[in-house]
Every structure is written in structure tokens, then in C-alpha cells.
Design a protein around this motif. Sequence first.
Motif, PDB file in Angstrom:
ATOM      1  N   GLU A 174       0.807  -1.273  -0.125  1.00  0.00           N
ATOM      2  CA  GLU A 174      -0.091  -0.044  -0.006  1.00  0.00           C
ATOM      3  C   GLU A 174       0.930   1.372  -0.128  1.00  0.00           C
ATOM      4  N   GLY A 175       2.160   1.255   0.553  1.00  0.00           N
ATOM      5  CA  GLY A 175       2.732   2.379   0.360  1.00  0.00           C
ATOM      6  C   GLY A 175       2.792   3.278   1.505  1.00  0.00           C
ATOM      7  N   VAL A 176       2.560   2.672   2.806  1.00  0.00           N
ATOM      8  CA  VAL A 176       2.106   3.406   3.834  1.00  0.00           C
ATOM      9  C   VAL A 176       3.170   3.188   5.110  1.00  0.00           C
ATOM     10  N   TRP A 177       3.811   4.120   5.758  1.00  0.00           N
ATOM     11  CA  TRP A 177       4.467   3.871   7.133  1.00  0.00           C
ATOM     12  C   TRP A 177       3.617   4.174   8.182  1.00  0.00           C
ATOM     13  N   THR A 178       3.312   3.266   9.157  1.00  0.00           N
ATOM     14  CA  THR A 178       2.692   3.383  10.298  1.00  0.00           C
ATOM     15  C   THR A 178       3.785   3.506  11.449  1.00  0.00           C
ATOM     16  N   LYS A 179       3.985   4.735  12.036  1.00  0.00           N
ATOM     17  CA  LYS A 179       4.966   4.867  12.904  1.00  0.00           C
ATOM     18  C   LYS A 179       4.305   4.614  14.431  1.00  0.00           C
ATOM     19  N   PRO A 180       4.718   3.736  15.204  1.00  0.00           N
ATOM     20  CA  PRO A 180       4.081   3.411  16.388  1.00  0.00           C
ATOM     21  C   PRO A 180       4.309   4.631  17.522  1.00  0.00           C
ATOM     22  N   SER A 181       3.445   4.834  18.533  1.00  0.00           N
ATOM     23  CA  SER A 181       3.473   5.923  19.373  1.00  0.00           C
ATOM     24  C   SER A 181       4.927   5.973  20.142  1.00  0.00           C
ATOM     25  N   ALA A 182       4.995   4.870  20.429  1.00  0.00           N
ATOM     26  CA  ALA A 182       6.489   4.741  21.126  1.00  0.00           C
ATOM     27  C   ALA A 182       7.829   5.441  20.455  1.00  0.00           C
ATOM     28  N   SER A 183       7.616   5.575  19.120  1.00  0.00           N
ATOM     29  CA  SER A 183       8.616   6.285  18.363  1.00  0.00           C
ATOM     30  C   SER A 183       8.692   7.987  17.808  1.00  0.00           C
TER      31      SER A 183
END
Length: 288
Positions: free
Chosen positions: A152-161
Motif C-alpha cells: 500500500e505504500g504506508v509507514w505506520t509509526k508506533p506511538s513509542a517512536s
Amino acid sequence: MRELAALYEERHLPSKSPASQRDDKSILRTIILPRLGSAKAASVRYADVEDLHRTLSQLTPYRANRVLALLSKMFSLALKWEIVTTNPAKGVRRNPEEARQRYLTAYELQRLLRQLVEHSNRTAADAVLLLLTGARRMEVLSATWAQFDLVEGVWTKPSASTKQRRLHRVPLSSPALEMLRERRADAPSSTVVFPGRDCETSITDIKRFWASVCQDAQIDGVRLHDLRHTFASTLVSDGANLPLIGSLLGHTQAQTTMRYAHLFDEPQRAAVERLGSSMMGVPGHQSN
């Protein structure tokens, strides 16, 4: 103060980002504890904090402000923990700070990209390329493959980072996606995107690499964080509005994105010039 510092590290520090944790630990161990470590927390006075801040300000005024902010937070927590009855850092005047915003020119960006594409250190070079998506340095360096949807071409950055401690989902450009797919194909078993020498943990610092690349590209006075500013300024020139820019940068407050408002001067001037030319071209219009 040593005991208060230990409590701070145990109870409060884990809630901060990895970069902030490292910075706080550095300040504690190299500045605060050598100067105040043996003092009783309840006996530290306003004058003690002010004197420390004034001494540091002579060489590193911005760093002095960071030390003051950390001391203030420590004593604020100590008040809640009923260790002290006052906050001696409260009221100490901070040094004025000017918001520094450096943007790469089109020619500088071309020279930088040429150096990055041709560089032999692909891990560090690709990390800098991913910074051109507007991400923060530690978001990039700590990135794992589990965060990316390369279909899909998506970067999901976690809240911890993330600095805001919130999940941040952003689309990736075609060049960034192509680079990531190539890295994934070259190291299919790796869990981190930019591995260090052990191939298992992420690289932690690319400052020396960045300094070398800037020198080769003949670019002066640009920090890694300025790539984030360059990303925002490029969006402005392409017609993006502030809410969209804030969303892509992961800002949670509109005033944070307002720092880029002045970049709209030229697009706005061009717009009114087009309008003016259109109005002047209306049949029957007469200028004064």
C-alpha cells in the motif's frame, strides 16, 4: 539529588522518547550530578540553580536552558512525591532562543541527492533519503519492517517512536517506496530497516556520515533536522496547505505548523498578482 535523579530515571524517564531519554541521562551524568549530586534535594536553593544556569550560559546558552528545564521537571515531580516543598528552578530566566529554520535550496538538494545515490554506505545514505519524507531522525533510525506496508505504500509509526506519543500513519512517495523495497529484497530476514554492524540492531547515529556528505556536496550549516524543514517548504511550494503539512509532519497542534506560514508569502503574492492581472484585463476596467 542522586536519589532524586534515580527516582526520575525510574519513574518518569520511561515515558519519554528514546532520544529524550538519552539527552536527559547525558545532562544528569555530565552536568547536574557532578555539580549538585551530593546536595540534599530539599537544600538546593534558587541561587544554586541560577548560578549553574548562568555558568553554562556563557558557553552553551541553549544547553543551559535544557539543563534548567530538566531541573525544573525533577523538582516539580519531587513536589508531588513530597520530597521537597519548593521548586528552586521556578522563576530562573531562560536564555532567549531564536527558532532556526534552514531550508535546502533546489541546487543544494540536487547536490545532496547525487552524493546519497552514489555513496558506498547504503545504510546511512538510505536513512538520510528516508529523512526527506519529513520524518524525525530517531523515527528513521529505529524503524522496523513491521511498520511498513510496502504494498500500500504506508509507514505506520508506533506511538513509542513519535515525539507526540501518538500513532502516525503517512503515505510514502514512489522514490522512498522503491528504496525500501530494494532494501527489503537485499535483507529479507532482517527485522530492522537500517541495521548496524551486528545486523540485528539499528544504527544509532549518522552525524559523522552527514557531516562528510555535506562537505562533499558543498553544503554548509545544515543539520539533519533541517531536512524536515526542507520537506515542509517543498510542500508549500507545491501548493499544500498548513493542515495537510501538519498532518504529514505528525503535528498535533496547529501552532506548531504555523512556523511555516511565512513560506506562503510568495505563493500568496503570485496568487494576488494573477488575480490583479485578471481584473485589469476585464473589459471596461479603467485604472486610476
